[in-house]
Design an enzyme around this catalytic site. Structure first.
Site, PDB file in Angstrom:
ATOM      1  N   SER A 135       1.267   9.332  -8.611  1.00 33.69           N
ATOM      2  CA  SER A 135       2.267   9.781  -9.102  1.00 33.69           C
ATOM      3  C   SER A 135       3.171  10.280  -7.945  1.00 33.69           C
TER       4      SER A 135
ATOM      5  N   THR B  10       3.478   5.950 -14.228  1.00 35.15           N
ATOM      6  CA  THR B  10       2.767   6.014 -15.723  1.00 35.15           C
ATOM      7  C   THR B  10       4.140   6.318 -16.672  1.00 35.15           C
TER       8      THR B  10
ATOM      9  N   GLY C  68       0.803  -1.082   0.028  1.00 42.89           N
ATOM     10  CA  GLY C  68      -0.011  -0.268  -0.114  1.00 42.89           C
ATOM     11  C   GLY C  68       0.870   1.262  -0.181  1.00 42.89           C
ATOM     12  N   LEU C  69       1.082   1.858  -1.230  1.00 42.53           N
ATOM     13  CA  LEU C  69       1.834   3.082  -1.108  1.00 42.53           C
ATOM     14  C   LEU C  69       0.845   4.169  -1.714  1.00 42.53           C
TER      15      LEU C  69
ATOM     16  N   PHE D 172       9.221  17.359 -12.057  1.00 43.67           N
ATOM     17  CA  PHE D 172       7.701  16.527 -11.524  1.00 43.67           C
ATOM     18  C   PHE D 172       7.195  17.867 -10.879  1.00 43.67           C
TER      19      PHE D 172
ATOM     20  N   GLU E 109      -2.533   6.310  -2.713  1.00 43.44           N
ATOM     21  CA  GLU E 109      -3.737   7.032  -1.990  1.00 43.44           C
ATOM     22  C   GLU E 109      -4.657   7.603  -2.823  1.00 43.44           C
ATOM     23  N   PRO E 110      -5.743   7.890  -2.480  1.00 42.45           N
ATOM     24  CA  PRO E 110      -6.754   8.661  -3.367  1.00 42.45           C
ATOM     25  C   PRO E 110      -6.201   9.929  -3.922  1.00 42.45           C
TER      26      PRO E 110
ATOM     27  N   GLU F 259       2.728   1.577 -11.493  1.00 43.61           N
ATOM     28  CA  GLU F 259       4.417   1.309 -11.268  1.00 43.61           C
ATOM     29  C   GLU F 259       5.154   2.461 -12.000  1.00 43.61           C
TER      30      GLU F 259
HETATM   31  P1  TGC Z   1      12.992  11.815  -5.227  1.00 43.55           P
HETATM   32  O1  TGC Z   1      13.451  13.004  -4.399  1.00 43.55           O
HETATM   33  O2  TGC Z   1      13.538  11.743  -6.676  1.00 43.55           O
HETATM   34  O3  TGC Z   1      13.512  10.867  -4.446  1.00 43.55           O
HETATM   35  C1  TGC Z   1      13.443  10.444  -2.891  1.00 43.55           C
HETATM   36  C2  TGC Z   1      14.878   9.537  -3.028  1.00 43.55           C
HETATM   37  O4  TGC Z   1      14.627   8.215  -3.484  1.00 43.55           O
HETATM   38  C3  TGC Z   1      15.766   8.216  -4.471  1.00 43.55           C
HETATM   39  N1  TGC Z   1      15.366   7.720  -5.697  1.00 43.55           N
HETATM   40  C4  TGC Z   1      15.202   6.360  -5.996  1.00 43.55           C
HETATM   41  N2  TGC Z   1      15.779   5.215  -5.238  1.00 43.55           N
HETATM   42  C5  TGC Z   1      15.895   3.852  -5.842  1.00 43.55           C
HETATM   43  N3  TGC Z   1      14.920   3.654  -6.931  1.00 43.55           N
HETATM   44  C6  TGC Z   1      14.288   4.833  -7.567  1.00 43.55           C
HETATM   45  N4  TGC Z   1      13.707   4.290  -8.649  1.00 43.55           N
HETATM   46  C7  TGC Z   1      14.472   6.147  -7.062  1.00 43.55           C
HETATM   47  N5  TGC Z   1      13.843   7.187  -7.707  1.00 43.55           N
HETATM   48  C8  TGC Z   1      14.567   8.211  -6.704  1.00 43.55           C
HETATM   49  C9  TGC Z   1      16.201   9.540  -4.617  1.00 43.55           C
HETATM   50  O5  TGC Z   1      17.591   9.748  -5.003  1.00 43.55           O
HETATM   51  C10 TGC Z   1      16.111  10.071  -3.304  1.00 43.55           C
HETATM   52  O6  TGC Z   1      17.019   9.859  -2.649  1.00 43.55           O
HETATM   53  P2  TGC Z   1      17.808  10.422  -1.155  1.00 43.55           P
HETATM   54  O7  TGC Z   1      18.839   9.580  -0.784  1.00 43.55           O
HETATM   55  O8  TGC Z   1      18.168  11.781  -1.697  1.00 43.55           O
HETATM   56  O9  TGC Z   1      16.616  10.459  -0.244  1.00 43.55           O
HETATM   57  O10 TGC Z   1      11.335  11.817  -5.028  1.00 43.55           O
HETATM   58  P3  TGC Z   1      10.204  12.476  -5.570  1.00 43.55           P
HETATM   59  O11 TGC Z   1       9.251  12.657  -4.587  1.00 43.55           O
HETATM   60  O12 TGC Z   1      10.742  13.616  -6.639  1.00 43.55           O
HETATM   61  O13 TGC Z   1       9.595  11.352  -6.398  1.00 43.55           O
HETATM   62  C11 TGC Z   1      10.141  10.835  -7.606  1.00 43.55           C
HETATM   63  C12 TGC Z   1       9.129   9.877  -8.497  1.00 43.55           C
HETATM   64  C13 TGC Z   1       8.097  10.574  -9.178  1.00 43.55           C
HETATM   65  C14 TGC Z   1      10.010   9.414  -9.678  1.00 43.55           C
HETATM   66  C15 TGC Z   1       8.585   9.069  -7.800  1.00 43.55           C
HETATM   67  O14 TGC Z   1       7.903   9.247  -6.697  1.00 43.55           O
HETATM   68  C16 TGC Z   1       7.835   7.733  -8.380  1.00 43.55           C
HETATM   69  O15 TGC Z   1       8.397   6.934  -9.035  1.00 43.55           O
HETATM   70  N6  TGC Z   1       6.318   8.283  -8.575  1.00 43.55           N
HETATM   71  C17 TGC Z   1       5.418   7.094  -9.300  1.00 43.55           C
HETATM   72  C18 TGC Z   1       4.632   6.515  -8.231  1.00 43.55           C
HETATM   73  C19 TGC Z   1       4.576   4.826  -8.373  1.00 43.55           C
HETATM   74  O16 TGC Z   1       5.283   4.269  -9.519  1.00 43.55           O
HETATM   75  N7  TGC Z   1       3.921   4.311  -7.837  1.00 43.55           N
HETATM   76  C20 TGC Z   1       3.621   2.760  -8.174  1.00 43.55           C
HETATM   77  C21 TGC Z   1       2.866   2.141  -6.746  1.00 43.55           C
HETATM   78  S1  TGC Z   1       3.049   0.439  -6.616  1.00 43.55           S
HETATM   79  C22 TGC Z   1       2.066  -0.148  -7.772  1.00 43.55           C
HETATM   80  O17 TGC Z   1       1.591   0.712  -8.792  1.00 43.55           O
HETATM   81  C23 TGC Z   1       1.954  -1.754  -8.011  1.00 43.55           C
HETATM   82  S2  TGC Z   1       1.082  -2.200  -9.715  1.00 43.55           S
HETATM   83  C24 TGC Z   1       0.948  -3.886  -8.955  1.00 43.55           C
HETATM   84  C25 TGC Z   1       2.030  -4.553  -9.973  1.00 43.55           C
HETATM   85  O18 TGC Z   1       3.182  -4.193 -10.115  1.00 43.55           O
HETATM   86  O19 TGC Z   1       1.598  -5.614 -10.576  1.00 43.55           O
HETATM   87  P1  FAD Z   2      -2.105  10.649 -11.194  1.00 47.28           P
HETATM   88  O1  FAD Z   2      -0.867  10.564 -10.408  1.00 47.28           O
HETATM   89  O2  FAD Z   2      -3.123  11.486 -10.893  1.00 47.28           O
HETATM   90  O3  FAD Z   2      -2.042  11.049 -12.676  1.00 47.28           O
HETATM   91  C1  FAD Z   2      -2.993  11.091 -13.665  1.00 47.28           C
HETATM   92  C2  FAD Z   2      -2.191  11.768 -14.700  1.00 47.28           C
HETATM   93  O4  FAD Z   2      -1.418  12.883 -14.710  1.00 47.28           O
HETATM   94  C3  FAD Z   2      -1.281  10.689 -15.412  1.00 47.28           C
HETATM   95  O5  FAD Z   2      -1.410  10.604 -16.929  1.00 47.28           O
HETATM   96  C4  FAD Z   2      -0.006  11.027 -14.948  1.00 47.28           C
HETATM   97  O6  FAD Z   2       1.188  10.648 -15.959  1.00 47.28           O
HETATM   98  C5  FAD Z   2       0.050  12.469 -14.942  1.00 47.28           C
HETATM   99  N1  FAD Z   2       0.875  13.288 -14.218  1.00 47.28           N
HETATM  100  C6  FAD Z   2       0.932  13.136 -12.784  1.00 47.28           C
HETATM  101  N2  FAD Z   2       2.110  13.973 -12.702  1.00 47.28           N
HETATM  102  C7  FAD Z   2       2.460  14.555 -13.650  1.00 47.28           C
HETATM  103  C8  FAD Z   2       3.716  15.474 -13.992  1.00 47.28           C
HETATM  104  N3  FAD Z   2       4.300  15.861 -12.807  1.00 47.28           N
HETATM  105  N4  FAD Z   2       3.943  15.984 -15.076  1.00 47.28           N
HETATM  106  C9  FAD Z   2       3.004  15.365 -16.159  1.00 47.28           C
HETATM  107  N5  FAD Z   2       2.110  14.509 -15.929  1.00 47.28           N
HETATM  108  C10 FAD Z   2       1.823  14.117 -14.751  1.00 47.28           C
HETATM  109  N6  FAD Z   2      -0.623   1.120  -5.989  1.00 47.28           N
HETATM  110  C11 FAD Z   2      -0.073   0.677  -5.040  1.00 47.28           C
HETATM  111  O7  FAD Z   2       0.504   1.303  -4.181  1.00 47.28           O
HETATM  112  N7  FAD Z   2      -0.168  -0.764  -5.035  1.00 47.28           N
HETATM  113  C12 FAD Z   2      -0.656  -1.397  -5.941  1.00 47.28           C
HETATM  114  O8  FAD Z   2      -0.545  -2.565  -5.651  1.00 47.28           O
HETATM  115  C13 FAD Z   2      -1.246  -0.909  -7.019  1.00 47.28           C
HETATM  116  N8  FAD Z   2      -1.971  -1.614  -7.772  1.00 47.28           N
HETATM  117  C14 FAD Z   2      -2.392  -1.029  -9.063  1.00 47.28           C
HETATM  118  C15 FAD Z   2      -3.419  -1.655  -9.708  1.00 47.28           C
HETATM  119  C16 FAD Z   2      -4.001  -1.126 -10.590  1.00 47.28           C
HETATM  120  C17 FAD Z   2      -4.965  -2.088 -11.470  1.00 47.28           C
HETATM  121  C18 FAD Z   2      -3.872   0.217 -11.004  1.00 47.28           C
HETATM  122  C19 FAD Z   2      -4.702   0.878 -11.858  1.00 47.28           C
HETATM  123  C20 FAD Z   2      -3.266   0.899  -9.948  1.00 47.28           C
HETATM  124  C21 FAD Z   2      -2.578   0.385  -8.932  1.00 47.28           C
HETATM  125  N9  FAD Z   2      -1.652   1.133  -8.153  1.00 47.28           N
HETATM  126  C22 FAD Z   2      -1.263   0.528  -7.012  1.00 47.28           C
HETATM  127  C23 FAD Z   2      -1.714   2.689  -8.419  1.00 47.28           C
HETATM  128  C24 FAD Z   2      -0.889   3.150  -9.328  1.00 47.28           C
HETATM  129  O9  FAD Z   2       0.589   3.023  -9.119  1.00 47.28           O
HETATM  130  C25 FAD Z   2      -1.060   4.315  -9.573  1.00 47.28           C
HETATM  131  O10 FAD Z   2      -2.305   4.603 -10.280  1.00 47.28           O
HETATM  132  C26 FAD Z   2      -0.242   5.326 -10.581  1.00 47.28           C
HETATM  133  O11 FAD Z   2       1.174   5.648  -9.697  1.00 47.28           O
HETATM  134  C27 FAD Z   2      -0.761   6.635 -11.107  1.00 47.28           C
HETATM  135  O12 FAD Z   2      -1.190   7.508 -10.123  1.00 47.28           O
HETATM  136  P2  FAD Z   2      -2.688   7.970 -10.203  1.00 47.28           P
HETATM  137  O13 FAD Z   2      -3.825   6.810 -10.794  1.00 47.28           O
HETATM  138  O14 FAD Z   2      -3.292   8.670  -8.950  1.00 47.28           O
HETATM  139  O15 FAD Z   2      -2.681   9.123 -11.287  1.00 47.28           O
END
Ligand code: TGC
Ligand code: FAD
Length: 388
Positions: free
Chosen positions: A141, A368, A133-134, A386, A136-137, A366
Site C-alpha cells: 500500500s 485496497t 513492477g511497483l 496514511f 514489493e514484499p 490497485e
Molecule cells: P502522495 O504524497 O499522496 O503522492 C505523491 C504524488 O502523487 C500525487 N498523487 C497522484 N497523482 C496521480 N494520481 C493519483 N492517484 C495520485 N495520488 C497522489 C500527489 O499529489 C503527489 O504529487 P506531488 O506533485 O506533490 O509529488 O503519496 P503517498 O506516498 O502518500 O501515497 C499515497 C497512496 C497511499 C494513495 C498511494 O501510494 C497508493 O495509491 N497506494 C496504493 C498502492 C497501489 O495501488 N498499488 C497498486 C500496484 S499495481 C497493481 O496492483 C496491479 S493489479 C493488476 C491489475 O490491474 O489488473
Molecule cells: P499491505 O499494504 O500490507 O496491507 C495489508 C492490510 O493493511 C490491507 O487491508 C490494507 O488495506 C491495510 N493497510 C495498509 N496501510 C494502511 C493504513 N495506512 N491504514 C489502514 N489500513 C492500512 N502490484 C504490482 O505492482 N503489479 C501488479 O501487476 C500487481 N498484481 C497483483 C495481482 C494480484 C493477484 C494481487 C493480489 C496483487 C497484485 N499487486 C500488483 C499488488 C497489489 O497492488 C498489492 O497487494 C496491494 O497494493 C496491497 O499491498 P499488500 O498486499 O502489501 O498489503
C-alpha cells in the site's frame, strides 16, 4: 418496455460504434472465455491461447493512438471492454488492464518517441507481453517505501531488488520497473527479459487463479539509459498509471455484477422449492432487488467517470470512489447471488463463486478498499491519514 439489464436506459447514450464493440466482446466472452475458464481457473493457469484473439479483436491498447498500433478509442470504449471481459473472468480483464494501462500507458505518457515506436505497436498486437513492477514484499500500500534501487553507471543503470505479486510476470517479455535512484527519486525503466530479470510463479492463490502472478527478481540487471522512461519522475508517475487501471477495474466490477444478476434471476425462476419457484418468495425478491440496485448504481458510476474523463473533469478522487464502491458492490452482489443458487452456487459450473473469490484479489490490488477509503477521507477532511 423497461428491461432490468438497462434499467436507467443508458443504452440510449451509446452510439452504434460502442454497441458493436460491446456485442463483439460479449460474443467473444460467451463463446470463447466462459466455456473454458473454469478449467484454467481450477488448474491455476492463465489461458494463453486467448491472447491472439484478444489482440485480433483490438482489446489491448484500445485508447492508445492509432499511429502506435492502438485503437484510437476513448475511455468509454476501454470501460466497455473491461466490463465485458470481467463478466468472463477478472484474470482476463487483468491481462488487458496491465498490458494497456500499466505497460502501454507509461510508455506513451513518459516514454521517448523512440520508445513509443519501438514498443507500443508490438504491445498492442501482443507480440510483446508486459508487466508492471511497483509492489514489493515490504512495499504494498505504501509504494514510496520501495527498496528496489537504480544505480547510475555511466550511460547505464544497475537495477537491484525484488518485485512481488506481479500480474503477467512469468509470461512477460518486458517489465516496467519502478526503482529509486541515488537521490531517492522514483524512476521508471523498460526492462527487457534478455537484459536479465528473472521471474518466479506465485503458486497457491485461491483467488484470480486464471491470472499469471509472479515475482520479478532484479539481480544487478544492467539497463541502458535509453530504456529509462525520460518523463517519469517521482511517485506521481506510477500513480498516474494506476488511475488508468483503476478506471478499468471500476467498469470490470460491473460486468461481474451483471453476470451474477442474470444468473441468479434465471436460476430463481427455474428452481422449484416448496412447490413454487424460489423467485416467488419475498426473501429471494429482496436479494434480487438489492442485486439490481448495487449493479445499476455501479453501472451509473462507471458511465459517469467515463463522461467526466471525456470532459477533462475526472479527478483521481472520482476514480478511488468508483474503484472502492464498484468492487465492494460486486462482492455483495456475488455473495447474494451465490446464496440464491444454494449448493449449486459453490460449483465452478455456475461461475458465481469463481467471481466471488476473484473479487478478493480485485479489492486488494490497485489500492485496497481501506486505501481508497483513506483517499476519500483525505478529500473530505483535507487531512492525510496514511501515516502516523
Ligand atoms: P502522495 O504524497 O499522496 O503522492 C505523491 C504524488 O502523487 C500525487 N498523487 C497522484 N497523482 C496521480 N494520481 C493519483 N492517484 C495520485 N495520488 C497522489 C500527489 O499529489 C503527489 O504529487 P506531488 O506533485 O506533490 O509529488 O503519496 P503517498 O506516498 O502518500 O501515497 C499515497 C497512496 C497511499 C494513495 C498511494 O501510494 C497508493 O495509491 N497506494 C496504493 C498502492 C497501489 O495501488 N498499488 C497498486 C500496484 S499495481 C497493481 O496492483 C496491479 S493489479 C493488476 C491489475 O490491474 O489488473
Ligand atoms: P499491505 O499494504 O500490507 O496491507 C495489508 C492490510 O493493511 C490491507 O487491508 C490494507 O488495506 C491495510 N493497510 C495498509 N496501510 C494502511 C493504513 N495506512 N491504514 C489502514 N489500513 C492500512 N502490484 C504490482 O505492482 N503489479 C501488479 O501487476 C500487481 N498484481 C497483483 C495481482 C494480484 C493477484 C494481487 C493480489 C496483487 C497484485 N499487486 C500488483 C499488488 C497489489 O497492488 C498489492 O497487494 C496491494 O497494493 C496491497 O499491498 P499488500 O498486499 O502489501 O498489503
Amino acid at each position: 418496455m423497461l428491461k432490468y439489464e438497462d434499467f436507467f436506459l443508458l443504452d440510449e447514450k451509446l452510439s452504434s460504434e460502442y454497441k458493436v464493440l460491446r456485442e463483439s466482446v460479449r460474443k467473444f466472452v460467451d463463446n470463447e472465455v466462459i466455456p473454458i475458464i473454469s478449467e484454467y481457473w481450477e488448474n491455476g493457469k492463465f489461458p494463453r491461447r486467448l491472447i491472439s484473439k484478444i489482440a485480433e479483436l483490438g482489446l489491448v491498447g484500445s485508447y492508445m493512438p492509432v499511429e502506435y498500433g492502438g485503437g484510437g478509442f476513448d475511455k468509454l470504449a476501454y470501460g466497455i471492454i473491461t466490463r465485458e471481459l470481467e463478466r468472463g473472468d477478472s484474470g482476463i480483464r487483468s491481462f488487458v488492464s496491465v498490458q494497456t494501462s500499466l505497460v502501454m500507458y507509461p510508455i506513451l505518457t513518459f516514454g521517448s518517441e523512440n520508445q513509443r515506436k519501438k514498443y507500443l505497436p508490438k504491445l498492442a498486437s501482443c507480440e510483446v507481453i508486459g508487466c508492471f513492477g511497483l509492489t514489493e514484499p515490504d512495499a504494498g500500500s505504501d509504494p514510496s517505501s520501495m527498496k528496489t534501487r537504480a544505480y547510475r553507471k555511466g550511460n547505464k543503470w544497475i537495477l537491484r531488488g525484488t518485485k512481488m505479486w506481479i500480474t503477467n510476470a512469468n509470461i512477460s517479455d518486458i517489465a516496467i520497473i519502478w526503482a529509486k535512484d541515488d537521490d531517492n527519486i522514483i524512476r521508471g525503466f523498460i526492462v527487457e527479459r534478455d537484459m536479465g530479470y528473472k521471474t518466479k510463479e506465485m503458486k497457491g492463490k485461491i483467488s484470480l487463479r486464471a491470472s499469471d502472478t509472479g515475482e520479478v527478481i532484479l539481480d544487478d540487471v544492467e539497463v541502458p539509459e535509453e530504456n529509462r522512461l525520460p518523463f517519469a519522475e517521482g511517485l506521481k508517475a506510477p500513480l498516474m498509471c494506476l488511475n488508468q487501471a483503476r478506471f478499468g477495474i471500476a467498469w470490470g466490477a460491473v460486468g461481474i455484477a451483471q453476470f451474477c444478476l442474470e444468473t441468479a434471476l434465471k436460476y430463481s425462476k427455474e428452481r422449484i422449492m416448496f412447490s413454487n419457484p424460489i423467485a416467488s418468495y419475498q426473501l429471494t425478491q429482496q436479494k434480487l432487488a438489492d442485486i439490481l440496485t448495487y449493479t445499476q448504481n455501479a453501472n451509473l458510476i462507471a458511465y459517469r467517470i467515463a463522461e467526466l474523463e471525456k470532459e477533462g473533469k475526472l479527478s483521481h478522487y472520482h476514480i478511488s470512489y468508483a474503484k472502492r464502491y464498484n468492487v465492494r458492490a460486486a462482492k455483495v452482489v456475488s455473495e447474494m447471488a451465490r446464496s440464491i443458487l444454494g449448493a449449486n452456487g459453490i460449483m465452478l459450473d455456475y461461475h458465481i463463486m469463481r467471481h466471488m473469490t476473484n473479487l478478493e484479489a480485485v479489492e486488494t490490488y490497485e489500492g485496497t478498499y481501506e486505501i481508497h477509503t483513506l483517499i476519500l477521507g483525505e478529500f473530505l477532511t483535507g487531512m492525510e491519514s496514511f501515516r502516523k
